[in-house]
Design an enzyme around this catalytic site. Sequence first.
Site, PDB file in Angstrom:
ATOM      1  N   ARG A  37       5.755  12.027  -0.533  1.00 32.65           N
ATOM      2  CA  ARG A  37       4.890  13.203  -0.406  1.00 32.65           C
ATOM      3  C   ARG A  37       5.646  14.494  -0.709  1.00 32.65           C
ATOM      4  O   ARG A  37       5.090  15.416  -1.296  1.00 32.65           O
ATOM      5  CB  ARG A  37       4.261  13.253   0.986  1.00 32.65           C
ATOM      6  CG  ARG A  37       3.140  12.245   1.100  1.00 32.65           C
ATOM      7  CD  ARG A  37       2.431  12.275   2.418  1.00 32.65           C
ATOM      8  NE  ARG A  37       1.193  11.510   2.313  1.00 32.65           N
ATOM      9  CZ  ARG A  37       0.573  10.952   3.338  1.00 32.65           C
ATOM     10  NH1 ARG A  37       1.059  11.068   4.563  1.00 32.65           N
ATOM     11  NH2 ARG A  37      -0.538  10.281   3.151  1.00 32.65           N
ATOM     12  N   LYS A 198     -11.901  -6.898   5.178  1.00 33.62           N
ATOM     13  CA  LYS A 198     -13.281  -6.932   5.684  1.00 33.62           C
ATOM     14  C   LYS A 198     -14.279  -6.189   4.813  1.00 33.62           C
ATOM     15  O   LYS A 198     -13.969  -5.130   4.281  1.00 33.62           O
ATOM     16  CB  LYS A 198     -13.318  -6.323   7.088  1.00 33.62           C
ATOM     17  CG  LYS A 198     -12.623  -7.167   8.118  1.00 33.62           C
ATOM     18  CD  LYS A 198     -12.791  -6.547   9.482  1.00 33.62           C
ATOM     19  CE  LYS A 198     -12.356  -7.513  10.576  1.00 33.62           C
ATOM     20  NZ  LYS A 198     -12.525  -6.900  11.896  1.00 33.62           N
ATOM     21  N   GLY A 338      -3.029   2.148   0.855  1.00 32.95           N
ATOM     22  CA  GLY A 338      -1.671   1.873   1.329  1.00 32.95           C
ATOM     23  C   GLY A 338      -1.210   0.476   0.969  1.00 32.95           C
ATOM     24  O   GLY A 338      -0.121   0.282   0.403  1.00 32.95           O
ATOM     25  N   GLY A 361      -7.379   7.809   2.889  1.00 39.06           N
ATOM     26  CA  GLY A 361      -8.769   8.076   3.259  1.00 39.06           C
ATOM     27  C   GLY A 361      -9.523   8.933   2.252  1.00 39.06           C
ATOM     28  O   GLY A 361     -10.694   8.670   1.959  1.00 39.06           O
TER      29      GLY A 361
HETATM   30  P1  ADP Z   1      -5.679  -0.753   1.273  1.00 37.63           P
HETATM   31  O1  ADP Z   1      -4.705  -0.442   2.381  1.00 37.63           O
HETATM   32  O2  ADP Z   1      -5.013  -0.781  -0.068  1.00 37.63           O
HETATM   33  O3  ADP Z   1      -6.917   0.109   1.311  1.00 37.63           O
HETATM   34  P2  ADP Z   1      -6.901  -2.891   2.749  1.00 37.63           P
HETATM   35  O4  ADP Z   1      -6.267  -2.385   4.001  1.00 37.63           O
HETATM   36  O5  ADP Z   1      -8.363  -2.752   2.607  1.00 37.63           O
HETATM   37  O6  ADP Z   1      -6.173  -2.289   1.469  1.00 37.63           O
HETATM   38  O7  ADP Z   1      -6.621  -4.459   2.587  1.00 37.63           O
HETATM   39  C1  ADP Z   1      -5.357  -5.040   2.732  1.00 37.63           C
HETATM   40  C2  ADP Z   1      -5.358  -6.187   3.709  1.00 37.63           C
HETATM   41  O8  ADP Z   1      -6.290  -7.208   3.340  1.00 37.63           O
HETATM   42  C3  ADP Z   1      -3.999  -6.847   3.737  1.00 37.63           C
HETATM   43  O9  ADP Z   1      -3.465  -6.732   5.042  1.00 37.63           O
HETATM   44  C4  ADP Z   1      -4.277  -8.299   3.363  1.00 37.63           C
HETATM   45  O10 ADP Z   1      -3.486  -9.226   4.103  1.00 37.63           O
HETATM   46  C5  ADP Z   1      -5.736  -8.453   3.747  1.00 37.63           C
HETATM   47  N1  ADP Z   1      -6.331  -9.585   3.018  1.00 37.63           N
HETATM   48  C6  ADP Z   1      -6.374  -9.775   1.690  1.00 37.63           C
HETATM   49  N2  ADP Z   1      -6.933 -10.981   1.405  1.00 37.63           N
HETATM   50  C7  ADP Z   1      -7.227 -11.568   2.584  1.00 37.63           C
HETATM   51  C8  ADP Z   1      -7.805 -12.841   2.956  1.00 37.63           C
HETATM   52  N3  ADP Z   1      -8.181 -13.736   2.052  1.00 37.63           N
HETATM   53  N4  ADP Z   1      -7.977 -13.086   4.275  1.00 37.63           N
HETATM   54  C9  ADP Z   1      -7.585 -12.177   5.191  1.00 37.63           C
HETATM   55  N5  ADP Z   1      -7.039 -10.978   4.912  1.00 37.63           N
HETATM   56  C10 ADP Z   1      -6.856 -10.671   3.622  1.00 37.63           C
END
Ligand code: ADP
Length: 385
Positions: A37, A198, A338, A361
Site C-alpha cells: 500500500r 460461499k 485477498g 471490499g
Molecule cells: P477473495 O478473498 O479473493 O475475495 P474468497 O474469500 O471469496 O476470495 O474465497 C477464498 C476461499 O474460498 C479460500 O479460503 C478457499 O479455500 C475457499 N474455497 C475455494 N474452493 C473451495 C471449495 N471447493 N470448498 C471450500 N472452500 C473453498
Amino acid sequence: MSSFLTLDHVNVTRQNVVVRLDLNIPVKNQHISDETRIVRSLTTIKELLDKEAKVIILSHFGRPKGQASAALSLAPVARILKQHLSCPVSFADNCIGEAAAFAIRHTPYGGVVVLENLRFHDGEEENSPAFAEHLARLGDLFVNDAFSCSHRAHASVVGIGDYLPVIAGRAMEAELRALESILTTPKRPVMAIAGGSKVSTKLELLTNLISKVDYLVLGGGMANTFLLAQGQDIGESLAEPDLVPQAQAIINKAKTNNCTLILPEDYVCPEESFKIMDIGPRTVTRIQAAIDDCKTIVWNGPVGVFEVPPFDKGSVALAQYIATKTQTNGLISVAGGGDTLACLNKAGVGAQFTYTSTAGGAFLEWLEGKTLAGISMLLSGGKRS
Ligand code: ADP
Ligand code: MG
C-alpha cells in the site's frame, strides 16, 4: 463512467494538497508484513513533490473507534514512508487543529507531512460535517488516492469534498481505468471467473455479472450450490442448500442473457471422502478453451481450496494460462480479492496480469454494480471554486 479530474487538470505548485491514502498496512507481531500500500502510493506523492506541492497525508490505521491509541498511531508508518522518499517528512500527532496546522506551516513546499490516524476522531466514520470542514482547512485541494476506502462514506473520503475540489490521484486513476476496461467498456467477449467458499457472500456479484459478461465461470465451494440446483450429488461438499432457488434463478438469467455459464464438470476430492475441493482437469481444459475466445477477463475467488495442495492445481493452471495469454495475446486480465491475489502469487504470476486490485471490499462492491460514495464525490469534482 463519466470523467473526473486528475493531476493533469490542476496546478499544484506551491499548493497545500491534502492526499487521502490507504496506509492501513498489515502488521503482525509489531512487524509490517507487506508494504504494497505504501509503494502504490508513491507515484502520486512523488509527482506532487516534483511539482513543488506541500503534501499533507491523511489515512486511517486499524479500528481505534474514535479513541486515540498509541498502538494504532501512524507514526511508524510515516517512518517507513520516509525511507522511500528523499524529501523532509514530518509527523503531526493530530490530523486536525493546532498540531496539524503547526506541522503544515513548518513543512516546506516539496515536503511531506503525515497526519495522525483519522479514526482517532468519531467524526471520520460518522462523516461529520464539522470534522470534514476541519480536514478541509488543512489545504487548498483534495486528492483521493485511496480507491480501497472509497466505498465508505467517511469524512476524509466524502465529506471533505463539500469544502474542497476533489481530484483523483494516480493510483485511483489507474484503478478506475482498469475497472472501466473490464465491465463498463470491455473488449468482448468478456469472461468473469467467480470462486470462493460461499454463494451467500457473492449473490449480488453474480447477479450483476450475469447481465454484463459473455462467459461466467463458477468454481470453488460456491459452485457446489449450483451443482445441487442441477440435481447433482455433491456428497459432503460445502454447499448452501437454502440458496438453491437463487442459484437456479442465476442459471435461468444466464440463458435469457445469452451468457455461457460454465460449471465444474469434474472435480478433485480427498481420497477418504466425497468432498469437492477443486475443479478437475476436464473443467480446466473447458475453461481454457473459453478463455481462448475472450478478450477480457475479470477474476474474483479461487476455484479450489488453493491453500492446501494439491487442491491449488485448478486455480494455478487457470492463473498461469491467463497470465500467458495476457503477455502474448493482448488479453486484458483484472483480478482482485485477498485470497485471489495470494493465489496468483502462489502461481508466480501476480505481476503478469494487466491489473491486480488490492482494494478488497471496494473492488467487490464495484463488481456488484454499486455506486461507491467516494467515487460519486470524485465524479462530482467536489467544491467548485
Ligand atoms: P477473495 O478473498 O479473493 O475475495 P474468497 O474469500 O471469496 O476470495 O474465497 C477464498 C476461499 O474460498 C479460500 O479460503 C478457499 O479455500 C475457499 N474455497 C475455494 N474452493 C473451495 C471449495 N471447493 N470448498 C471450500 N472452500 C473453498
Ligand atoms: Mg477472502
